[in-house]
Structures are given as structure tokens and as C-alpha cells.
Design an enzyme around this catalytic site. Structure first.
Site: not given
Length: 342
Positions: A158, A193, A195, A282
Site C-alpha cells: 500500500h 493479497d 487488498h 489475508d
């Protein structure tokens, strides 16, 4: 498989996490990396301590202003005399056009996308060592290894060239990809991931020498909300060199594997010399940041599909938060990967 790890990660222990207006403990705790390390040790992998690579690899991706901010922010914050125990930005410029601020509070807002990346006493040290971990893994591939696993913490995908966010400070996968460009004309980054890897996308969005592909929960309903949509394809020279494959919330193994097929159709056409995998665990059905529903066995199938493509591959750890199954999920992934390589 050789595993690279830096014990200094544990000195970064963020406390604050804002969820729907409620302050909660951060999910990005040192214990998650400890659980992952225990998993690779159970499997008998060779664990190496990350070497120090200095500022060069970081500076190849991140701006001088941002790196200076990360290095000095904690001391400046403490010097205010009435500041909290972590740097958490309370004002943001909405970005351009805007003037770069001198005051530490203003610079915190400029360089921090959200409140999920509080900076504490040892954040800079831990972030640098996570970047070293990724570069060490990339160096193993440059020296001829077929695969390596960089157990990075804090995570990185990120983080933009000049902005932290979502638990991330330095973009480990991007730094590794740039390091691999020393020997490879084209590098692909595959982000699996939960996200979207918005920082990685942003760093390479106008470049064609690094293909970025991300499979993730649909940002129409999930973090990071503003990036990761299917229509984002790159700009300028980078147009058509970014591929986003958002999945409906709650998607499990089969939709993920179908998206992976589409991802590798693009990656094969790009013909990279090496593959960097931003490995998030995740996407697991029981993860605290629940958005997808991949099973423990599903991680093995995902890894098998990646390994069968045959690219020299660097695995760079991203998300995956504390559940009893966290270590099992990594073991499943690595077993699947190595099984398909034999």
C-alpha cells in the site's frame, strides 16, 4: 526454499487502528511474523538473516522527501512536546495542487494516506529491514536461485513512492522488482493479497518495464476503495501494463483460481524474466480483515498454479493476520509451491 527474515521487525508495534470511527488495536502485530517464521522453521526451510543493502534500493523507488520524512518524523514529533505516542495524521491536503508543508503535522498528512500506518519509535528501522529482506531475496534470484521467500514485516504494497498507508511504509515488492531490473528487461509483480496493491500500482503505473497484476476483494466495497478497479490499466507508456482482477466480497477458492488463470494469461504474454509475488494470506476465510474466503487448501492450489508457470519467483510477504491457521496457511502455500516445482 531459502527464507529471509529480519528480527528487527518486532520493534515496530503499532497500536492505533481506526475502524468505522472506532479506535481498535492494530491487526499488524509482531506476533504475525513470529507465527510465519515458526511455520517455515517447522517445515525445515533454511532461514537467513537479511543483509543490509543501504539506502540505494529504497531510493530507487521512494522520493527523497518521503524517505527523509520517515527517517526523521518520530524525533520531530517528539520534539513538539505535547504529542501522542504515535504519529497519526489528522489533516490531509487532498493532494494536488497543494504546497509541501514544513511543519511535521502537515508533512504527516502529506505522506500518510490513512490512519492505519502510525509511526512509532522504531518504525523506520523496521521498515528499512523489511526492505532489506526483500532485496536479499531478489539478490538470491539474481545469483541463480529459482525461488526465495522474503518474510517481510511491516508489509509494503500500500506504500506509494511518497506516501504510507494500510500498515505499509516502504514498498518491499516494488523495491525488489526494481532491484531485479538489473538483470531482467521485464519484471512482473503478481499481488494475491486480500487488498489491492495500490501503492505498487501507483509506483509503476506509467512504466512498461514492470507489469503489475492484482487479484483482490472488490474495492467498490472494500479497502483501499479508491484504487484497484478493473478499468485502471496504466497511463502513458504504462497503458495496458496494469491489470486489476477484483473479486466479489466473500469469493472463495474457485473464483480466485479463475482470476489467477486470467492473470497468468497476461503474464505469459508479457514474458517477464522473473516474477515477484506479493503474498497476502489475508484472503483466508477466517482472517480478521475478512473480505474473501480462500481455504487453507486453496492456498496450496494457488501456489501450485504460480509455481507451474516456471518463472524464477520471489515471494514477498504482505498481509495475513493473527488466526490459529495463519502458520498453516503459509505451510500450505509453500508445500504447494515446492510440490509443483519438483
Amino acid at each position: 526454499m531459502k527464507v529471509i527474515h529480519a528480527p528487527e521487525h518486532s520493534r515496530h508495534d503499532p497500536q492505533f487502528f481506526l475502524v468505522r470511527g472506532m479506535a481498535k488495536p492494530s491487526a499488524e502485530k509482531p506476533e504475525r511474523a513470529q507465527a510465519l517464521l515458526a511455520a517455515v522453521e517447522r517445515q525445515g526451510h533454511q532461514v537467513l538473516t537479511a543483509e543490509a543493502f543501504g539506502p540505494g534500493p529504497r531510493a530507487a523507488i521512494h522520493t527523497p522527501e518521503y524517505l527523509q520524512f520517515l527517517e526523521t518524523a518520530w524525533q520531530e514529533w517528539q520534539a513538539l512536546g505535547d504529542s501522542g505516542g504515535e504519529i497519526i495524521a489528522n489533516v490531509h491536503p487532498g493532494r494536488r495542487p497543494a504546497s509541501y508543508p514544513q511543519h511535521i503535522v502537515g508533512r504527516a498528512g502529506w505522506h500518510m494516506a490513512d490512519t492505519a500506518c502510525p509511526i512509532g519509535t522504531h518504525t523506520w528501522e523496521a521498515a528499512c529491514r523489511a526492505a532489506d529482506t526483500a532485496v536479499h531475496g531478489a539478490s538470491l534470484l539474481l545469483d541463480g536461485a529459482d525461488e526465495a521467500y522474503a518474510l517481510c514485516r511491516p508489509p509494503g504494497h500500500h506504500a506509494y513512492a511518497d506516501m504510507a498507508g494500510g500498515f505499509c511504509f516502504l514498498n518491499n515488492a516494488a523495491i525488489a522488482a526494481q532491484h531485479l531490473r538489473q538483470a531482467h528487461e521485464r519484471v512482473a509483480v503478481l499481488d494475491v493479497d486480500l487488498h489491492h496493491g495500490n501503492g505498487t500500482q501507483g509506483i509503476f503505473y506509467r512504466r512498461r518495464d514492470v507489469l503489475t497484476v492484482s487479484i483482490h476483494a472488490d474495492p467498490a466495497q472494500f479497502y483501499p476503495f479508491f484504487w484497484g478497479h478493473a478499468q485502471e490499466r496504466g497511463e502513458g507508456e504504462g497503458e495496458s501494463f496494469n491489470l486489476n482482477l477484483p473479486l466479489p466480497i466473500g469469493s472463495g477458492d474457485e473464483p480466485f483460481l479463475q482470476a489467477l488463470d486470467r492473470a497468468f494469461a497476461a503474464i505469459r504474454a508479457y514474458a517477464p524474466g522473473v516474477l515477484v509475488v506479493a503474498l497476502g494470506l489475508d484472503a483466508f476465510a477466517g482472517d480478521p480483515l475478512a473480505g474473501l474466503a480462500v481455504t487453507t487448501e486453496g492456498f496450496s492450489r494457488i501456489a501450485e498454479a504460480i509455481a507451474r508457470e516456471g518463472f524464477p519467483t520471489l515471494l514477498v510477504q504482505e498481509g495475513g493476520y493473527l488466526t490459529p491457521e495463519l502458520g498453516e496457511n503459509l505451510e500450505s502455500f509453500l508445500q504447494g509451491f515446492e510440490g509443483a516445482r519438483k
